[in-house]
Design a protein around this motif. Sequence first.
Motif, short mmCIF file in Angstrom:
data_model
loop_
_atom_site.label_atom_id
_atom_site.label_comp_id
_atom_site.label_asym_id
_atom_site.label_seq_id
_atom_site.Cartn_x
_atom_site.Cartn_y
_atom_site.Cartn_z
N LEU A 1 1.13 -1.27 -0.56
CA LEU A 1 -0.33 0.24 0.08
C LEU A 1 0.42 1.49 0.18
CD1 LEU A 1 -2.82 1.27 0.34
CD2 LEU A 1 -2.62 1.11 2.61
N LEU A 2 0.50 2.22 -0.96
CA LEU A 2 1.58 3.89 -1.33
C LEU A 2 0.58 4.53 -0.19
CD1 LEU A 2 2.25 2.97 -5.09
CD2 LEU A 2 3.59 2.63 -3.25
N PRO A 3 1.93 5.32 -0.25
CA PRO A 3 1.66 6.64 1.07
C PRO A 3 0.13 7.52 0.22
CG PRO A 3 4.00 6.50 0.58
CD PRO A 3 2.76 5.82 -0.33
N ASN A 4 0.02 6.80 -0.95
CA ASN A 4 -1.00 7.85 -1.89
C ASN A 4 -2.79 6.96 -1.56
OD1 ASN A 4 -1.04 5.62 -3.80
ND2 ASN A 4 -0.20 7.52 -4.87
N GLY A 5 -2.47 5.64 -0.52
CA GLY A 5 -3.90 4.47 -0.89
C GLY A 5 -3.91 3.88 -2.10
N GLN A 6 -2.80 4.19 -2.96
CA GLN A 6 -2.53 3.31 -4.50
C GLN A 6 -2.04 2.02 -4.26
OE1 GLN A 6 -5.26 5.11 -6.52
NE2 GLN A 6 -4.51 4.99 -7.85
N ARG A 7 -2.39 0.60 -4.85
CA ARG A 7 -0.90 -0.31 -5.04
C ARG A 7 -0.23 -0.23 -6.69
NH1 ARG A 7 -1.28 -3.52 -0.45
NH2 ARG A 7 -2.66 -3.34 1.24
N GLU A 8 0.47 -1.02 -6.68
CA GLU A 8 0.85 -0.59 -8.73
C GLU A 8 0.38 -3.04 -7.90
OE1 GLU A 8 4.61 1.17 -8.34
OE2 GLU A 8 5.58 -0.66 -7.08
N VAL A 9 -0.28 -3.13 -9.35
CA VAL A 9 -0.41 -4.65 -9.39
C VAL A 9 0.59 -4.64 -11.00
CG1 VAL A 9 -2.45 -5.13 -10.37
CG2 VAL A 9 -3.21 -3.64 -9.29
N PHE A 10 0.76 -5.77 -10.53
CA PHE A 10 1.80 -6.54 -11.60
C PHE A 10 1.50 -7.32 -12.17
CE2 PHE A 10 4.33 -4.54 -8.44
CZ PHE A 10 5.17 -4.22 -9.21
N PHE A 11 1.56 -7.19 -13.83
CA PHE A 11 0.60 -8.47 -14.95
C PHE A 11 1.71 -8.24 -16.16
CE2 PHE A 11 -1.49 -4.29 -15.44
CZ PHE A 11 -1.68 -4.51 -16.98
N GLU A 12 1.69 -8.76 -17.07
CA GLU A 12 2.04 -9.71 -18.17
C GLU A 12 0.78 -8.90 -19.37
OE1 GLU A 12 4.00 -12.37 -18.74
OE2 GLU A 12 5.44 -12.72 -17.29
N LEU A 13 0.74 -8.69 -20.39
CA LEU A 13 0.16 -8.62 -21.52
C LEU A 13 0.33 -8.65 -22.73
CD1 LEU A 13 -3.26 -7.37 -22.20
CD2 LEU A 13 -1.50 -4.65 -22.56
N ASN A 14 -0.03 -9.97 -23.13
CA ASN A 14 0.94 -10.51 -24.99
C ASN A 14 2.22 -10.73 -24.19
OD1 ASN A 14 -1.45 -10.74 -25.72
ND2 ASN A 14 -1.40 -8.89 -27.09
N GLY A 15 2.45 -11.44 -23.07
CA GLY A 15 4.17 -11.43 -22.27
C GLY A 15 4.83 -10.44 -22.32
N VAL A 16 4.31 -9.44 -22.32
CA VAL A 16 5.63 -8.08 -22.17
C VAL A 16 4.34 -7.27 -20.69
CG1 VAL A 16 5.21 -5.46 -22.79
CG2 VAL A 16 5.31 -7.26 -24.47
N PRO A 17 5.16 -7.08 -19.32
CA PRO A 17 5.61 -6.93 -18.58
C PRO A 17 4.46 -5.51 -17.89
CG PRO A 17 7.10 -7.61 -18.87
CD PRO A 17 7.21 -7.81 -19.93
N ARG A 18 3.94 -5.13 -17.43
CA ARG A 18 3.14 -4.05 -17.28
C ARG A 18 2.81 -4.07 -15.77
NH1 ARG A 18 0.54 -2.36 -22.08
NH2 ARG A 18 1.13 -2.78 -23.63
N VAL A 19 3.15 -2.39 -15.42
CA VAL A 19 2.32 -1.99 -13.86
C VAL A 19 0.80 -1.11 -13.53
CG1 VAL A 19 4.18 -0.36 -13.53
CG2 VAL A 19 3.03 -1.88 -12.01
N ILE A 20 0.07 -1.39 -13.36
CA ILE A 20 -0.51 -0.16 -13.08
C ILE A 20 -0.91 0.27 -11.84
CG2 ILE A 20 -1.71 -0.44 -15.09
CD1 ILE A 20 -4.48 -1.51 -13.87
N GLU A 21 -1.15 1.03 -11.39
CA GLU A 21 -1.83 1.49 -10.28
C GLU A 21 -3.39 1.83 -9.58
OE1 GLU A 21 -0.31 5.11 -8.47
OE2 GLU A 21 1.70 4.42 -8.52
N VAL A 22 -3.37 1.21 -8.92
CA VAL A 22 -4.99 0.71 -8.45
C VAL A 22 -5.45 1.00 -7.32
CG1 VAL A 22 -7.06 -0.95 -8.37
CG2 VAL A 22 -5.22 -1.09 -9.98
N ARG A 23 -6.77 2.21 -6.83
CA ARG A 23 -6.84 2.40 -5.96
C ARG A 23 -7.03 1.43 -4.32
NH1 ARG A 23 -7.41 6.51 -3.16
NH2 ARG A 23 -6.96 8.78 -5.19
#
Length: 614
Positions: free
Chosen positions: A483-505
């Motif tokens: 959990l980040l100070p801004n209330g978000q969490r980083e979500v790690f996943f692969e899209l068609n084999g390519v690593p991606r990361v997004i922040e989700v509240r």
Amino acid sequence: THDLLISAPATAHALQNCFSLEMWGGATFDVSMRFLHECPWKRLQELRQAVPHIPFQMLLRGANAVGYTSYADNIVEKFCHHAVREGMDVFRVFDSLNYVDNLLFGVEAVRNAGGVVEGTICYTGDVSNPQKGKYDLEYYVNLADKLVDAGIHTLAIKDMAGLLKPRATSMLVGALRQKYPDLVIHVHTHDTAGAAVASMIAAADAGADVVDVAIDSMSGLTSQPSMGAIAAAFAGSERETGIALDDIAELTSYWEQVRSVYSPFECGLKSGSADVYVHEMPGGQYSNLKFQSTSLGLGKSWKEVVHAYAAANKALGDIVKVTPSSKVVGDLANFMVANGLNEKTVVEKAEELSFPQSVVEFMQGYIGQPVGGFPEPFRSRVLKGKSIVNGRPGGSIPASDLDSLEEQLKAKYGPSITDLDVMSAALYPKVFDDFQKMRNQFSDLTVLPTKAFLSPMAVDEEIVVSLEKGQDVFIKFKAVGELLPNGQREVFFELNGVPRVIEVRDRTGTRKDSVAQMQVRELADPDKLGSIGAPMSGTVLQVLAKAGSFVDAGEPLVVLSAMKMETTVSAPCSGTLQHVTVTKGDSISAGELLVLIDEGASVDVEDVKETARA
């Protein structure tokens, strides 16, 4: 829709000899938007394209369309036109109270739209038992007469609770066939007691042309009788169905696997239960009411709710029970259990109780007139002087300005709004609004596999999302960060084999945050008339009262909601509001204090005026 489309090619082949496929209307319309975040019209369009040669059938609740209340006539008429245009064929037109005026309006609306009109008798009671009262054989034959006179194309017997025993089925279908030798008769039942296969064979022997069944792995209990069982029973006879058991087996296997994904939503009934002949609960309501009861904190009291359902029905005058009238009985049953009431005390204490909105509107006549009239003095005590509707409710509702509604929706959501969206919003304003917000935020969720839609993905689980024909996306979930100070969490996943990361509240927050937000609410004092507690657990929709104001007895104070069940809590006495403990959006448990009224206190009018001027 995702699961239905996968099975569509096999269904189109295996069931090509069926009279129709019931696949739309009724509860599926709002459930699509409310829980699945799908457009119900898109489901109809896509399935029509996938299965073009078998007639589609839907449930139309007469003047209630696919809703839980009455609508302006032009909304129902326009809905029928849209449905025919988008591919609907047969409309099973019924009224939840068998109220003839509502039925005849629905029949006319479908006929004018160009649909096949299946006029419907909703069955309750037991025509084979002369002790069962007003719903006897003569009653049903007379009702059929009125439908036939109205020019229906086919006649349906809708046994929504599975009350048709074999002998009763023979009597009812036989009487109708004798009077109308050339009329197509269609019988629908549920298998709650386990007698439905025998009853449908009896229906065929008595002259029925069509009976409703379900794919074997989706049949039985509160569903319809088994397709395979009935097809096998008629194999080699003059009533050969033309449906191959091998083809049914393929569909059975598919739906058996799909059903396991939805298992958390099943009603928990493990075997047939003849109790249905006592409580008369519709098969389609059983699981919904159990889920609603659990949401209200009554999960451990389910047996009491079932018994209260029968008591509520008697208190309401022994009514026909199918949506929306069955919702009235279910809401009252939950209300009775939550407040420790029985068939006698709910009537005796009615004047001091705040009943669910559905019960109040039923007593006002907003969904029609029940067979034999409304129960007195219960009705008068529930209404407490509220207005009543005499005759067909839709006849007194002004026409809806759909053009103006379209302009409002386009101003709010943009030019992509269609006439189908307008109709959805006209029928379910808040549900459509929530659906549109979800669609704007997440786009089209129907492309997700069902399991990924219903529950979180496991680490290293991969799914395939088909965005359109020939365009598949492979998504593999990898991890969730701290959990980040801004209330978000980083979500790690692969899209068609390519690593991606997004922040989700993170909407759950930390345990410390959750504990800090918890409130210990004061309980209402049952010995004080002005100490008003919540009659059920739920969420506060509206707070209509302000502390310090004077209220009259019967004045609405707070509106609560839980699982489609709304309750307006009204003042049981006149006085000054000392305290209002809730705000909009609060979660509340049954018995917790909502407002406190000082019974004898009054407000000085001049003081109020002076305060307003200041």
